[in-house]
Motif scaffolding. Structure first.
Motif, short mmCIF file in Angstrom:
data_model
loop_
_atom_site.label_atom_id
_atom_site.label_comp_id
_atom_site.label_asym_id
_atom_site.label_seq_id
_atom_site.Cartn_x
_atom_site.Cartn_y
_atom_site.Cartn_z
N VAL A 164 -8.81 7.22 11.83
CA VAL A 164 -7.57 7.91 11.43
C VAL A 164 -7.25 7.65 9.97
O VAL A 164 -6.97 8.58 9.19
N LEU A 165 -7.31 6.40 9.54
CA LEU A 165 -6.96 6.05 8.16
C LEU A 165 -7.98 6.58 7.18
O LEU A 165 -7.63 7.07 6.09
N ALA A 166 -9.27 6.51 7.53
CA ALA A 166 -10.33 6.94 6.61
C ALA A 166 -10.37 8.45 6.45
O ALA A 166 -10.89 8.96 5.45
N ALA A 167 -9.84 9.19 7.42
CA ALA A 167 -9.85 10.65 7.34
C ALA A 167 -8.93 11.16 6.23
O ALA A 167 -9.15 12.24 5.68
N GLU A 168 -7.91 10.37 5.87
CA GLU A 168 -6.97 10.77 4.81
C GLU A 168 -6.68 9.56 3.93
O GLU A 168 -5.59 8.99 3.98
N PRO A 169 -7.64 9.16 3.10
CA PRO A 169 -7.42 7.98 2.23
C PRO A 169 -6.23 8.19 1.30
O PRO A 169 -6.01 9.29 0.79
N GLY A 170 -5.48 7.14 1.12
CA GLY A 170 -4.29 7.20 0.28
C GLY A 170 -3.03 7.49 1.05
O GLY A 170 -1.92 7.17 0.59
N ARG A 171 -3.16 8.10 2.22
CA ARG A 171 -1.97 8.43 3.01
C ARG A 171 -1.53 7.23 3.83
O ARG A 171 -2.35 6.56 4.46
N ALA A 172 -0.24 6.95 3.84
CA ALA A 172 0.32 5.87 4.65
C ALA A 172 0.73 6.43 6.01
O ALA A 172 1.52 7.37 6.09
N PHE A 173 0.17 5.86 7.05
CA PHE A 173 0.47 6.28 8.42
C PHE A 173 1.42 5.28 9.07
O PHE A 173 1.24 4.06 8.94
N THR A 174 2.43 5.78 9.76
CA THR A 174 3.28 4.89 10.55
C THR A 174 2.51 4.44 11.79
O THR A 174 1.50 5.03 12.17
N VAL A 215 -7.93 -1.85 4.85
CA VAL A 215 -6.75 -1.53 5.66
C VAL A 215 -5.56 -2.30 5.11
O VAL A 215 -5.38 -3.49 5.39
N GLN A 216 -4.76 -1.60 4.31
CA GLN A 216 -3.66 -2.25 3.61
C GLN A 216 -2.32 -1.93 4.28
O GLN A 216 -2.13 -0.84 4.83
N THR A 217 -1.41 -2.89 4.22
CA THR A 217 -0.07 -2.70 4.75
C THR A 217 0.79 -1.99 3.72
O THR A 217 0.78 -2.33 2.54
N VAL A 218 1.51 -0.97 4.17
CA VAL A 218 2.51 -0.30 3.33
C VAL A 218 3.86 -0.71 3.91
O VAL A 218 4.27 -0.22 4.97
N TYR A 219 4.54 -1.62 3.25
CA TYR A 219 5.76 -2.21 3.81
C TYR A 219 6.84 -1.14 4.02
O TYR A 219 7.08 -0.30 3.16
N GLY A 220 7.41 -1.19 5.21
CA GLY A 220 8.42 -0.22 5.58
C GLY A 220 7.86 1.08 6.10
O GLY A 220 8.59 1.99 6.50
N ARG A 221 6.51 1.19 6.11
CA ARG A 221 5.87 2.43 6.55
C ARG A 221 4.80 2.17 7.62
O ARG A 221 4.95 2.58 8.75
N GLY A 222 3.72 1.49 7.25
CA GLY A 222 2.64 1.27 8.21
C GLY A 222 1.38 0.79 7.52
O GLY A 222 1.37 -0.26 6.86
N TYR A 223 0.32 1.60 7.60
CA TYR A 223 -0.99 1.22 7.05
C TYR A 223 -1.66 2.40 6.35
O TYR A 223 -1.38 3.55 6.64
N ARG A 224 -2.57 2.05 5.43
CA ARG A 224 -3.36 3.07 4.73
C ARG A 224 -4.67 2.46 4.27
O ARG A 224 -4.83 1.23 4.18
N ILE A 225 -5.62 3.32 3.97
CA ILE A 225 -6.83 2.95 3.22
C ILE A 225 -6.68 3.57 1.84
O ILE A 225 -6.52 4.79 1.75
N PRO A 226 -6.70 2.79 0.78
CA PRO A 226 -6.55 3.38 -0.57
C PRO A 226 -7.72 4.26 -0.91
O PRO A 226 -8.82 4.10 -0.40
N GLU A 227 -7.48 5.23 -1.77
CA GLU A 227 -8.52 6.19 -2.15
C GLU A 227 -9.70 5.50 -2.81
O GLU A 227 -10.84 5.97 -2.69
N ALA A 228 -9.46 4.41 -3.50
CA ALA A 228 -10.54 3.69 -4.18
C ALA A 228 -10.86 2.40 -3.42
O ALA A 228 -10.98 1.33 -4.03
N ALA A 229 -10.97 2.48 -2.10
CA ALA A 229 -11.20 1.28 -1.30
C ALA A 229 -12.54 0.66 -1.66
O ALA A 229 -13.51 1.36 -1.96
N GLY A 230 -12.61 -0.66 -1.52
CA GLY A 230 -13.88 -1.37 -1.75
C GLY A 230 -13.94 -2.00 -3.10
O GLY A 230 -13.04 -1.95 -3.90
#
Length: 230
Positions: A164-174, A215-230
């Motif tokens: 789910v996270l890798a399908a839309e890098p940069g997006r924060a999912f609740t 897999v990074q925490t977005v405080y107050g939102r949820g989780y995301r994978i940044p676009e430049a992960a790694g």
């Protein structure tokens, strides 16, 4: 496609009902009535999925789950009469992919098994392109994850969250959005269970789980994978 499913349930009536429903779906079912037999048959038969009652003689289901997870990544669904949040989180932390609290509908169990088999790659529905974010590669069809070329073994739910996270890098999912997309029908999943799966996921893919690059925490939102992960 059909799957080989091991049902570990010491109540003969319940075991027979589960068997009938799964065989109606076309699956091959082997039933055992205690935890020791469950371990023996898993090692001998290599099932595609295990349905595991928590309260069983000889070896209880939580111990069986813990032992199996140390030996393989076979998808595991726990059947439990223990419905408190701590009991559920304990099962997930021991490596279970899903849980169902008793009493339950056999149709609900079959639906969860079907979804878990799809997520684990046993049942597939077409070709999907691997998701690539930096040096992270998530291949849904092969049910494989590689980090900088290294193959990482994940449970079905860990894989679902990462997909789910890798399908839309940069997006924060609740957490609620992750539950909806990764777990599908299972709308009763506690949001805290997402945190448990993420914690386990980080242990496997992050060089330093305390400072995650993927897999990074977005405080107050949820989780995301940044676009430049790694």
């Amino acid at each position: 496609m059909t799957a080989r499913i091991l049902v570990a349930e010491d109540d003969p009536k319940q075991a027979n009902v589960i068997r009938m429903y799964l065989e109606h779906e076309g699956h091959s079912v082997l039933s055992v009535a205690d935890g020791r037999a469950a371990l023996d048959q898993c090692r001998a038969r290599k099932p595609d999925l295990v349905v595991l009652d928590v309260m069983m003689p000889l070896v209880d289901g939580l111990d069986v789950c813990h032992i199996l997870r140390g030996e393989s990544d076979v998808p595991i669904i726990l059947l439990t009469a223990r419905s408190t949040e701590n009991d559920i989180l304990l099962g997930l932390d021991l490596g279970a992919d899903d849980y169902i609290t008793k009493p339950y509908s056999p149709r609900q169990l079959v639906a969860r098994i079907r979804a878990l088999l799809r997520r684990s790659g046993v049942l597939t529905g077409g070709t999907r392109t691997p998701l690539v974010v930096g040096d992270l590669v998530v291949d849904p069809d092969r049910f494989e994850v590689r980090v900088d070329g290294r193959l990482v073994t994940l449970t079905a739910k860990e894989f679902g969250i990462l997909e789910v996270l890798a399908a839309e890098p940069g997006r924060a999912f609740t957490r609620a959005q992750i539950i909806d997309r990764a777990f599908g029908f299972d709308q009763d999943v506690l949001e805290r269970t997402v945190d448990v799966h993420v914690m386990n996921l980080r242990r496997k893919i992050e060089q330093d789980p305390a400072e995650p690059r993927y897999v990074q925490t977005v405080y107050g939102r949820g989780y995301r994978i940044p676009e430049a992960a790694g």
